[in-house]
Design an enzyme around this catalytic site. Structure first.
Site, PDB file in Angstrom:
ATOM      1  N   LYS A 182      60.537  -9.395  55.693  1.00 23.18           N
ATOM      2  CA  LYS A 182      59.867  -8.660  56.766  1.00 23.18           C
ATOM      3  C   LYS A 182      60.542  -8.945  58.115  1.00 23.18           C
ATOM      4  CE  LYS A 182      57.023  -6.732  53.870  1.00 23.18           C
ATOM      5  NZ  LYS A 182      56.591  -7.366  52.715  1.00 23.18           N
TER       6      LYS A 182
HETATM    7  C1  LIG Z   1      55.332  -7.060  51.808  1.00 25.05           C
HETATM    8  C2  LIG Z   1      54.200  -6.119  51.677  1.00 25.05           C
HETATM    9  C3  LIG Z   1      52.932  -6.529  51.241  1.00 25.05           C
HETATM   10  C4  LIG Z   1      52.646  -7.904  50.711  1.00 25.05           C
HETATM   11  O1  LIG Z   1      53.035  -8.935  51.533  1.00 25.05           O
HETATM   12  P1  LIG Z   1      53.298 -10.379  50.871  1.00 25.05           P
HETATM   13  O2  LIG Z   1      53.462 -11.279  52.058  1.00 25.05           O
HETATM   14  O3  LIG Z   1      54.537 -10.255  50.053  1.00 25.05           O
HETATM   15  O4  LIG Z   1      52.122 -10.724  50.052  1.00 25.05           O
HETATM   16  C5  LIG Z   1      51.910  -5.613  51.220  1.00 25.05           C
HETATM   17  N1  LIG Z   1      52.107  -4.349  51.616  1.00 25.05           N
HETATM   18  C6  LIG Z   1      53.311  -3.906  52.022  1.00 25.05           C
HETATM   19  C7  LIG Z   1      53.447  -2.494  52.477  1.00 25.05           C
HETATM   20  C8  LIG Z   1      54.397  -4.772  52.043  1.00 25.05           C
HETATM   21  O5  LIG Z   1      55.593  -4.310  52.448  1.00 25.05           O
END
Ligand SMILES: *Cc1c(COP(=O)(O)O)cnc(C)c1O
Length: 374
Positions: A182
């Site tokens: 992210k």
């Molecule tokens: C990354 C992501 C998640 C989950 O996040 P985690 O930290 O991996 O649990 C949920 N929704 C979207 C759209 C994502 O890109």
């Protein structure tokens, strides 16, 4: 030429030193770094209450519990997202109701939401795919008119904005992820922004076994919470990342502009909307012209790998996974999500990339596609 991945975190030496300090401090789980991280997040979110968690998925799960989603309740969401978005609805015992995407924004088609609302609908989980925000004015107009709660799955849109306001600084419940891929990372982690301070106590209980610590040193438990707290090790990474938030977002926007300037539009790919104000450019995704290509997406990815670059697939449509087929979904229900999901390809984009890297990707795409597109 070094291998160019589709993304890579940028961690500076100061952050690495600060993580080492935490490791040497004798306190490595939730402590002062978590408190400092939450305080900075709250400032970014306009003073709203923010609680850090060990994943974005945890933020979504806790959000659903905070609004008391029960078996039999329906939650509307998009089929084109990371599967976590819908899995949390299933885990809550509720029913996911998918609504097709707008093929231009690739986000949930707001024109189709009202037709999906029933007497059982309780909430909408909206996803800002690739960091391009869903139209918040229209989203909240629909939700308010039908008395629905909103959970913003803003896992990809940290640093993005809507109408000049930071995503997370307004609205109902907002969930962010700090997964390694992210825009801002803690390795693994996430946070939930609360709509008002009255939910803080329950959020904290759900985060850690339901425990409440009483002034006399004893504890009480009146709700079954989970185990979702962030460590100080992770929070130290997050604090180091926040110092670069504006720089990362600006750099991603510059690189995205460079893609638009150099990507050969005659190759038949669909490019993302050219938004340089709201989007944080979490990803730069093109939709391949599969029906005019002599090769599959898998073959395209293999040929790009031969050019020493990584291409991602974000995402296969959720409703076509076996779990969701077992719930009655199947091919043909959400044609835009299915077409985009089949052809989408994530090109390399991360702050440490150079303009030359972008040109290299554009050149490789042109070479591979010009050979195979009719
Ligand atoms: C990354 C992501 C998640 C989950 O996040 P985690 O930290 O991996 O649990 C949920 N929704 C979207 C759209 C994502 O890109």
């Amino acid at each position: 030429m070094d291998f160019l991945p589709f993304t890579r975190p940028s961690l500076d030496e100061q952050t690495i030193a600060e993580v080492s300090d935490v490791l040497r401090s004798g306190w490595i789980t939730s402590g002062p770094k978590v408190q400092a991280f939450e305080a900075q997040l709250a400032t970014l979110m306009g003073g709203r209450v923010v609680r850090s968690l060990n994943s974005g998925t945890a933020a979504l799960e806790i959000a659903l519990r905070l609004i008391d989603i029960q078996p039999g309740d329906e939650v509307i969401t998009t089929p084109l997202s990371w599967v976590a978005t819908a899995n949390v609805i299933v885990l809550a015992g509720a029913t996911p109701v998918f609504v097709d995407i707008d093929p231009v924004t690739r986000n949930i088609d707001l024109d189709l939401i009202e037709a999906a609302i029933t007497a059982r609908t309780r909430a909408i989980i909206a996803v800002d795919l690739a960091g391009l925000p869903v139209d918040r004015d229209r989203l909240y107009a629909i939700a308010n008119q039908h008395q629905l709660r909103v959970i913003e799955d803003a896992a990809q849109s940290f640093g993005a904005s809507w109408g000049g306001r930071a995503i997370g600084s307004f609205g109902d419940l907002v969930a962010f992820s700090f997964h390694a891929n992210k825009n801002i990372t803690t390795g693994e982690g996430g946070c939930l922004v609360l709509p008002d301070a009255s939910l803080t106590g329950l959020c904290e209980k759900l985060r850690l076994q339901g425990v409440v610590r009483l002034p006399d040193g004893s504890m009480e438990v009146d709700v079954a919470g989970g185990k979702f707290n962030l460590t100080d090790i992770a929070a130290a990474i997050g604090l180091g990342q926040l110092r670069h938030l504006d720089g990362f977002t600006a750099r991603r926007r510059e690189l995205a502009r460079h893609y638009f300037a150099h990507f050969d539009r005659s190759l038949g790919c669909e490019l993302p909307p050219e938004n340089f104000t709201d989007s944080n450019w979490h990803m730069f995704q093109v939709v391949l012209p599969l029906e005019r290509m002599g090769i599959t997406r898998g073959e395209f990815i293999a040929r790009m790998k031969a050019h020493n670059m990584g291409i991602g697939v974000h995402y296969p449509p959720i409703h076509l996974f076996q779990l969701y087929r077992n719930l009655g979904f199947g091919a043909g229900r959400f044609p835009h999500a299915e077409r985009v999901g089949a052809g989408i390809a994530t090109l390399p984009l991360f702050p440490a990339m150079s303009e030359a890297d972008v040109e290299r990707v554009c050149g490789a795409c042109a070479e591979v596609l010009s050979e195979v597109v009719q």
